[in-house]
Write a protein that holds these residues in place. Structure first.
Motif, PDB file in Angstrom:
ATOM      1  N   ARG A 112      53.232  25.939  53.453  1.00 59.74           N
ATOM      2  CA  ARG A 112      52.035  26.771  52.500  1.00 59.74           C
ATOM      3  C   ARG A 112      52.520  26.784  50.998  1.00 59.74           C
ATOM      4  O   ARG A 112      51.516  26.406  50.184  1.00 59.74           O
ATOM      5  N   ILE A 113      53.700  26.789  50.482  1.00 56.27           N
ATOM      6  CA  ILE A 113      54.160  26.763  49.084  1.00 56.27           C
ATOM      7  C   ILE A 113      53.975  25.075  48.615  1.00 56.27           C
ATOM      8  O   ILE A 113      53.306  25.146  47.559  1.00 56.27           O
ATOM      9  N   ARG A 114      54.261  24.307  49.443  1.00 55.12           N
ATOM     10  CA  ARG A 114      54.003  22.742  48.983  1.00 55.12           C
ATOM     11  C   ARG A 114      52.460  22.669  48.867  1.00 55.12           C
ATOM     12  O   ARG A 114      52.164  21.814  47.849  1.00 55.12           O
ATOM     13  N   ARG A 115      51.695  23.100  49.745  1.00 54.09           N
ATOM     14  CA  ARG A 115      50.273  22.845  49.411  1.00 54.09           C
ATOM     15  C   ARG A 115      49.636  23.684  48.196  1.00 54.09           C
ATOM     16  O   ARG A 115      48.762  23.089  47.474  1.00 54.09           O
ATOM     17  N   LEU A 116      50.026  24.866  48.199  1.00 52.98           N
ATOM     18  CA  LEU A 116      49.425  25.635  47.057  1.00 52.98           C
ATOM     19  C   LEU A 116      50.057  25.448  45.643  1.00 52.98           C
ATOM     20  O   LEU A 116      49.568  25.322  44.799  1.00 52.98           O
TER      21      LEU A 116
ATOM     22  N   LEU B 222      39.661  31.016  51.849  1.00 49.63           N
ATOM     23  CA  LEU B 222      40.783  30.926  52.550  1.00 49.63           C
ATOM     24  C   LEU B 222      40.994  29.293  52.908  1.00 49.63           C
ATOM     25  O   LEU B 222      39.950  28.683  53.286  1.00 49.63           O
ATOM     26  N   THR B 223      42.480  28.806  52.948  1.00 51.99           N
ATOM     27  CA  THR B 223      42.451  27.322  53.242  1.00 51.99           C
ATOM     28  C   THR B 223      43.411  27.345  54.535  1.00 51.99           C
ATOM     29  O   THR B 223      44.120  28.257  54.696  1.00 51.99           O
ATOM     30  N   LYS B 224      43.064  26.384  55.571  1.00 52.97           N
ATOM     31  CA  LYS B 224      43.919  26.489  56.757  1.00 52.97           C
ATOM     32  C   LYS B 224      45.091  25.325  56.604  1.00 52.97           C
ATOM     33  O   LYS B 224      45.010  24.246  56.056  1.00 52.97           O
ATOM     34  N   SER B 225      46.116  25.781  57.264  1.00 51.31           N
ATOM     35  CA  SER B 225      47.189  25.089  57.297  1.00 51.31           C
ATOM     36  C   SER B 225      47.213  23.726  58.248  1.00 51.31           C
ATOM     37  O   SER B 225      46.364  23.982  59.394  1.00 51.31           O
ATOM     38  N   PRO B 226      47.551  22.773  58.149  1.00 46.28           N
ATOM     39  CA  PRO B 226      47.176  21.693  59.084  1.00 46.28           C
ATOM     40  C   PRO B 226      48.416  21.878  60.059  1.00 46.28           C
ATOM     41  O   PRO B 226      48.321  21.073  61.152  1.00 46.28           O
TER      42      PRO B 226
ATOM     43  N   ILE C 188      60.414  31.617  47.648  1.00 44.43           N
ATOM     44  CA  ILE C 188      59.086  32.201  47.587  1.00 44.43           C
ATOM     45  C   ILE C 188      59.166  32.880  46.366  1.00 44.43           C
ATOM     46  O   ILE C 188      57.971  32.891  45.594  1.00 44.43           O
ATOM     47  N   ARG C 189      60.149  33.814  45.867  1.00 44.13           N
ATOM     48  CA  ARG C 189      60.173  34.414  44.599  1.00 44.13           C
ATOM     49  C   ARG C 189      59.947  33.372  43.521  1.00 44.13           C
ATOM     50  O   ARG C 189      59.120  33.498  42.482  1.00 44.13           O
ATOM     51  N   SER C 190      60.537  32.014  43.620  1.00 48.16           N
ATOM     52  CA  SER C 190      60.664  31.087  42.683  1.00 48.16           C
ATOM     53  C   SER C 190      59.164  30.512  42.841  1.00 48.16           C
ATOM     54  O   SER C 190      58.744  30.176  41.401  1.00 48.16           O
ATOM     55  N   PHE C 191      58.578  30.269  43.649  1.00 43.68           N
ATOM     56  CA  PHE C 191      56.954  29.966  43.820  1.00 43.68           C
ATOM     57  C   PHE C 191      56.204  30.984  43.056  1.00 43.68           C
ATOM     58  O   PHE C 191      55.261  30.540  42.101  1.00 43.68           O
ATOM     59  N   PHE C 192      56.287  32.198  43.116  1.00 40.91           N
ATOM     60  CA  PHE C 192      55.784  33.240  42.202  1.00 40.91           C
ATOM     61  C   PHE C 192      55.745  33.121  40.948  1.00 40.91           C
ATOM     62  O   PHE C 192      54.979  33.090  40.161  1.00 40.91           O
ATOM     63  N   GLU C 193      56.875  33.059  40.455  1.00 46.37           N
ATOM     64  CA  GLU C 193      57.548  33.110  39.075  1.00 46.37           C
ATOM     65  C   GLU C 193      56.943  31.470  38.548  1.00 46.37           C
ATOM     66  O   GLU C 193      56.274  31.680  37.266  1.00 46.37           O
TER      67      GLU C 193
ATOM     68  N   ALA D 109      46.276  30.115  43.337  1.00 43.87           N
ATOM     69  CA  ALA D 109      47.381  29.577  44.241  1.00 43.87           C
ATOM     70  C   ALA D 109      48.251  30.844  44.868  1.00 43.87           C
ATOM     71  O   ALA D 109      48.473  30.994  46.057  1.00 43.87           O
ATOM     72  N   ILE D 110      48.304  31.741  43.700  1.00 45.85           N
ATOM     73  CA  ILE D 110      48.944  32.872  44.367  1.00 45.85           C
ATOM     74  C   ILE D 110      48.205  33.891  45.319  1.00 45.85           C
ATOM     75  O   ILE D 110      48.647  34.167  46.239  1.00 45.85           O
ATOM     76  N   THR D 111      46.908  34.044  44.768  1.00 44.60           N
ATOM     77  CA  THR D 111      45.977  34.775  45.469  1.00 44.60           C
ATOM     78  C   THR D 111      45.974  34.273  47.016  1.00 44.60           C
ATOM     79  O   THR D 111      45.771  34.696  47.927  1.00 44.60           O
ATOM     80  N   LEU D 112      45.653  32.981  46.951  1.00 43.65           N
ATOM     81  CA  LEU D 112      45.549  32.108  48.178  1.00 43.65           C
ATOM     82  C   LEU D 112      46.866  32.246  49.054  1.00 43.65           C
ATOM     83  O   LEU D 112      46.586  32.546  50.271  1.00 43.65           O
TER      84      LEU D 112
END
Length: 211
Positions: free
Chosen positions: A70-74, A202-206, A131-136, A83-86
């Motif tokens: 999810r992080i890589r995709r967003l 909403l996006t779907k994960s592969p 996860i925290r680093s992604f948000f930041e 990206a954060i909202t998704l």
């Protein structure tokens, strides 16, 4: 000479994930693992190690098909706020539509980890930091895109979002009330000036899993 494996490792790990996800580490017996994988105990442990090693492999497999994917995709989205909202939209979708109310295997692992299992606790802490680093990083980019965070520091905002995420995951497992968790997320997103849940698509994960 070692015999070649005659099973699909990814399918076996997915079955193990499901077992641990539903019953937890302590509640999952070797018999449960044998039954869900279709492998006998010697084959299972020869391939993956003992129960503890198998749990770590299963957790890594889960993370690759959920949080990390999810992080890589967003991270590739041009709009950092979306990206954060998704991220939260997908978490809510999976949490609230799971009939078994399993929550998140990572969060469940954190709640179940023993104080003497330093390696597992460190691995969990590192995933939370990812996860925290992604948000930041997304908040930092958002602040440069014109309508970003003005009064809330990106690091503080990331701490807030991580705490919210963990709380939502636990709430959705114990009391899957859509209004409760959705209101909490929307309030946090609004306080940071981020895209509301209702405006995110909403996006779907592969991946084949739905954590």
């Amino acid at each position: 000479m070692a015999r070649p494996r005659t099973f699909d490792e990814a399918k076996v790990l997915s079955a193990v994930v499901d077992a641990f996800w539903v019953r937890g580490y302590e509640g999952t017996s070797t018999r449960d693992l044998v039954r869900c994988t279709g492998l006998n105990q010697p084959s299972l442990y020869n391939a993956f190690g003992d129960k503890r090693c198998l749990y770590r492999r299963a957790l890594t497999h889960y993370l690759e098909c959920s949080v990390r994917e999810r992080i890589r995709r967003l991270e590739g989205l041009p709009d950092a706020a979306t990206a954060i909202t998704l991220f939260f939209t997908e978490v809510l979708d999976r949490s609230l539509n799971d009939p078994l109310h399993r929550g998140c295997l990572l969060v469940n692992s954190a709640l179940e980890a023993h104080t003497d299992d330093a390696d597992l606790r460190q691995a969990i802490a590192e995933e939370f930091e990812t996860i925290r680093s992604f948000f930041e990083s997304r908040l930092q980019v958002f602040s440069l895109q014109g309508d970003g965070v003005r009064e809330i520091d990106a690091k503080q905002g990331a701490h807030h979002l991580l705490s919210l995420l963990l709380g939502v995951r636990v709430l959705a497992r114990l009391n899957p009330d859509p209004a409760c968790v959705t209101d909490a997320v929307d309030l946090a997103l609004n306080s940071l000036g981020l895209t509301p849940l209702a405006l995110a698509t909403l996006t779907k994960s592969p991946c084949t899993e739905s954590p």
